[in-house]
Design a protein around this motif. Structure first.
Motif, PDB file in Angstrom:
ATOM      1  N   GLU A  95       0.675  14.962 -18.028  1.00  0.00           N
ATOM      2  CA  GLU A  95       0.670  13.509 -17.835  1.00  0.00           C
ATOM      3  C   GLU A  95       0.487  13.146 -16.363  1.00  0.00           C
ATOM      4  O   GLU A  95      -0.228  12.191 -16.040  1.00  0.00           O
ATOM      5  CB  GLU A  95       1.960  12.898 -18.383  1.00  0.00           C
ATOM      6  N   VAL A  98      -3.243  13.546 -15.300  1.00  0.00           N
ATOM      7  CA  VAL A  98      -4.169  12.500 -15.736  1.00  0.00           C
ATOM      8  C   VAL A  98      -3.723  11.117 -15.234  1.00  0.00           C
ATOM      9  O   VAL A  98      -4.165  10.103 -15.740  1.00  0.00           O
ATOM     10  CB  VAL A  98      -4.376  12.491 -17.271  1.00  0.00           C
ATOM     11  N   ASN A  99      -2.843  11.120 -14.233  1.00  0.00           N
ATOM     12  CA  ASN A  99      -2.394   9.889 -13.569  1.00  0.00           C
ATOM     13  C   ASN A  99      -1.662   8.919 -14.489  1.00  0.00           C
ATOM     14  O   ASN A  99      -1.764   7.704 -14.324  1.00  0.00           O
ATOM     15  CB  ASN A  99      -3.563   9.190 -12.877  1.00  0.00           C
ATOM     16  N   SER A 100      -0.915   9.462 -15.450  1.00  0.00           N
ATOM     17  CA  SER A 100      -0.088   8.599 -16.289  1.00  0.00           C
ATOM     18  C   SER A 100       1.175   8.166 -15.545  1.00  0.00           C
ATOM     19  O   SER A 100       1.861   7.244 -15.977  1.00  0.00           O
ATOM     20  CB  SER A 100       0.325   9.339 -17.571  1.00  0.00           C
ATOM     21  N   TRP A 101       1.493   8.858 -14.467  1.00  0.00           N
ATOM     22  CA  TRP A 101       2.697   8.573 -13.679  1.00  0.00           C
ATOM     23  C   TRP A 101       2.319   8.353 -12.225  1.00  0.00           C
ATOM     24  O   TRP A 101       1.401   8.977 -11.712  1.00  0.00           O
ATOM     25  CB  TRP A 101       3.658   9.763 -13.727  1.00  0.00           C
ATOM     26  N   ILE A 138      -6.334   0.152 -18.651  1.00  0.00           N
ATOM     27  CA  ILE A 138      -6.534   1.574 -18.407  1.00  0.00           C
ATOM     28  C   ILE A 138      -8.016   1.875 -18.437  1.00  0.00           C
ATOM     29  O   ILE A 138      -8.773   1.317 -19.233  1.00  0.00           O
ATOM     30  CB  ILE A 138      -5.804   2.404 -19.483  1.00  0.00           C
ATOM     31  N   ASN A 140     -11.331   4.701 -16.519  1.00  0.00           N
ATOM     32  CA  ASN A 140     -11.736   5.756 -15.584  1.00  0.00           C
ATOM     33  C   ASN A 140     -12.787   5.190 -14.650  1.00  0.00           C
ATOM     34  O   ASN A 140     -13.655   4.419 -15.062  1.00  0.00           O
ATOM     35  CB  ASN A 140     -12.331   6.955 -16.332  1.00  0.00           C
TER      36      ASN A 140
END
Length: 141
Positions: A95, A98-101, A138, A140
């Motif tokens: 996580e 993939v830059n979820s945090w 969200i 990319n």
């Protein structure tokens, strides 16, 4: 909400130095096992079971740390929480990749001396980010 005096009563611990108004608040540590608690605290007071997270912050999940706190002999700074958040092996790392945090270095001042309402903004400030710069969309680039 759960009060620390109720937890102490259930654990058969009696506050020696603190009355009910002086007891620290209980924080929500996460949705898993809400019957288990831990204390995030400064490292000026540690036990053999304390896990040092860095030179300034430790975590202890034994009744002894609570005994010391309510006796007035515990760490200078502490936060008591019930429950925790958990991830499967590798899940959190994936996580983060993939830059979820958003993550930053732990800051004792934010952890122990900033109100819960201001912690998010203070952590973002350290990263040079304003919450106004964030989007709920969200994608990319």
């Amino acid at each position: 909400s759960v009060k620390l005096k109720d937890v102490l009563k259930q654990l058969k611990l009696k506050s020696v130095k603190m009355d009910a108004n002086q007891l620290p608040s209980i924080y929500f540590g996460g949705p898993v096992d809400m019957t288990r608690g831990f204390v995030l605290h400064s490292t000026d007071h540690v036990h053999k079971d304390t896990v040092l997270l860095d030179n300034h912050i430790g975590i202890t999940a034994t009744n002894e740390i609570l005994r010391d706190i309510i006796a007035g002999d515990g760490p200078e700074d502490s936060i008591f929480a019930l429950g925790y958040a958990g991830w499967s092996a590798g899940q959190l790392e994936a996580e983060v990749q993939v830059n979820s945090w958003l993550s930053t270095k732990a800051d004792s001042d934010i952890i122990f001396h900033t109100s819960i309402e201001n912690k998010w903004d203070k952590a973002l400030e350290i990263m040079g980010i304003s919450s106004a710069q964030l989007s709920s969309v969200i994608g990319n680039a």
